[in-house]
Write a protein that holds these residues in place. Structure first.
Motif, mmCIF file in Angstrom:
data_model
loop_
_atom_site.group_PDB
_atom_site.id
_atom_site.type_symbol
_atom_site.label_atom_id
_atom_site.label_comp_id
_atom_site.label_asym_id
_atom_site.label_seq_id
_atom_site.Cartn_x
_atom_site.Cartn_y
_atom_site.Cartn_z
ATOM 1 N N ASP A 159 -0.637 5.682 11.309
ATOM 2 C CA ASP A 159 -0.511 6.515 10.124
ATOM 3 C C ASP A 159 -0.769 5.667 8.877
ATOM 4 O O ASP A 159 -0.108 4.627 8.690
ATOM 5 N N PRO A 160 -1.710 6.049 8.020
ATOM 6 C CA PRO A 160 -2.060 5.211 6.856
ATOM 7 C C PRO A 160 -0.888 4.914 5.933
ATOM 8 O O PRO A 160 -0.728 3.776 5.466
ATOM 9 N N ARG A 161 -0.046 5.907 5.642
ATOM 10 C CA ARG A 161 1.076 5.664 4.728
ATOM 11 C C ARG A 161 2.102 4.723 5.352
ATOM 12 O O ARG A 161 2.614 3.817 4.687
ATOM 13 N N ARG A 164 0.660 1.162 5.332
ATOM 14 C CA ARG A 164 0.736 0.485 4.040
ATOM 15 C C ARG A 164 2.128 -0.115 3.833
ATOM 16 O O ARG A 164 2.272 -1.268 3.396
ATOM 17 N N ASN A 199 -9.759 5.975 6.242
ATOM 18 C CA ASN A 199 -8.529 6.150 5.471
ATOM 19 C C ASN A 199 -7.663 4.892 5.512
ATOM 20 O O ASN A 199 -7.100 4.464 4.494
ATOM 21 N N LEU A 200 -7.560 4.298 6.682
ATOM 22 C CA LEU A 200 -6.786 3.067 6.828
ATOM 23 C C LEU A 200 -7.404 1.928 6.024
ATOM 24 O O LEU A 200 -6.710 1.184 5.326
ATOM 25 N N THR A 203 -6.701 2.320 2.449
ATOM 26 C CA THR A 203 -5.279 2.241 2.114
ATOM 27 C C THR A 203 -4.747 0.818 2.145
ATOM 28 O O THR A 203 -3.868 0.461 1.352
#
Length: 302
Positions: A159-161, A164, A199-200, A203
């Motif tokens: 999951d990108p969030r 991070r 996306n990753l 991010t």
């Protein structure tokens, strides 16, 4: 060329939108084949020793590590040593004295909070020793015979969030991401989630690593590198090449007993596999291999 560091090779690859090939070695023939393949295309390479391989070698890291260091020091291309999928803190602490410049600390099987805490402790220790450290978030299936998770199962994709936050809180230098590859695949049929990968990449501020790359076709690897992957781990593909070559040799020569003969053809097959994969990851590599400290022109990504 002398032994170099994984961090330097990954940073160089990332800055040129290429990827460094990182190949898991089990025997001296693997080590020689990986270096020979890299020399064929004049491109730096990473030799990886996994915790599973250390267990196979009676739990002793140094014999294979010393062989890898000696071979790397005599290579005509830069070579780095990486300790892969380390679960044991005891093994982690052997890395600096054995010649490794980097480790992949694997607590990905733990719940997020435990993964983060263990990885943070490992990163703090590794950095104090001058080691570059990689971790994994999400689950790349196939280790120890476990099947991959369903694509929609919790933890099956990074999951990108969450990634991070994990990178910021753990202090790792690179992150292995779960985007659809699977460990130990013997066919090249994996399909990656390139939207997730982009996306990753957008991010995160650290290089991304693709595990389980033996099952990823060339076009998917090319797209993954263009999408932000800077280190590509390959292991099973070497074993497939070696085993097939030895089987063919022994089938044609059922009376053969000299292991140098069949190990030799296995080594040659692995070297060809390494060269082929590196050409996909770093197009235009058939030139003078530059030291990581030299200025490098921007590489093509198509």
């Amino acid at each position: 060329m002398s032994l170099t560091t994984t961090g330097e090779l990954v940073a160089r690859a990332s800055s040129t939108r290429a990827a460094v090939g990182a190949f898991n070695v089990i025997t001296l023939e693997h080590i020689e084949a990986v270096i020979a393949g890299a020399e064929t295309v004049n491109t730096p390479v990473v030799l990886q020793v996994s915790e599973n391989t250390v267990e196979f070698r009676y739990g002793r890291l140094l014999p294979l590590a010393r062989a890898a260091v000696a071979a790397a020091e005599r290579s005509t291309v830069p070579v780095a040593l990486h300790l892969d999928h380390v679960v044991s803190d005891r093994l982690l602490r052997q890395a600096p004295d054995a010649g490794f410049s980097s480790v992949m600390y694997d607590a990905s099987h733990l719940p997020y909070g435990e993964n983060l805490a263990c990885t943070r402790a490992a990163a703090d220790w590794a950095h104090a020793q001058g080691l570059w450290i990689e971790a994994e978030l999400g689950e790349v299936g196939g280790k120890h015979g476990r099947p991959p998770l369903d694509a929609h199962a919790p933890g099956a994709r990074t999951d990108p969030r969450q990634a991070r936050a994990f990178v910021a809180d753990s202090g790792v230098d690179a992150l292995a991401v779960a985007v659809g590859s699977v460990h130990a695949m013997t066919t090249r049929t994996a399909t990656l989630d390139h939207t997730l990968l982009r996306n990753l990449s957008g991010t995160l501020s650290v290089p991304l690593v693709l595990h389980g790359s033996s099952g990823v076709p060339d076009d998917q690897l090319t797209a993954a590198v263009a999408g932000g992957i800077a280190k590509v781990n390959v292991g099973t593909a070497l074993n497939v090449a070696m085993t097939a070559a030895i089987r063919e040799f022994l089938a044609a020569r059922p009376d053969a007993v000299d292991s140098r003969k069949y190990l030799g053809v296995g080594r040659e097959a692995m070297a060809r596999t390494v060269a082929g994969i590196i050409r996909v990851l770093a197009p235009g590599g058939d030139k003078k291999a530059q030291d990581p400290g030299e200025e490098t022109p921007r590489a093509a990504t198509s």
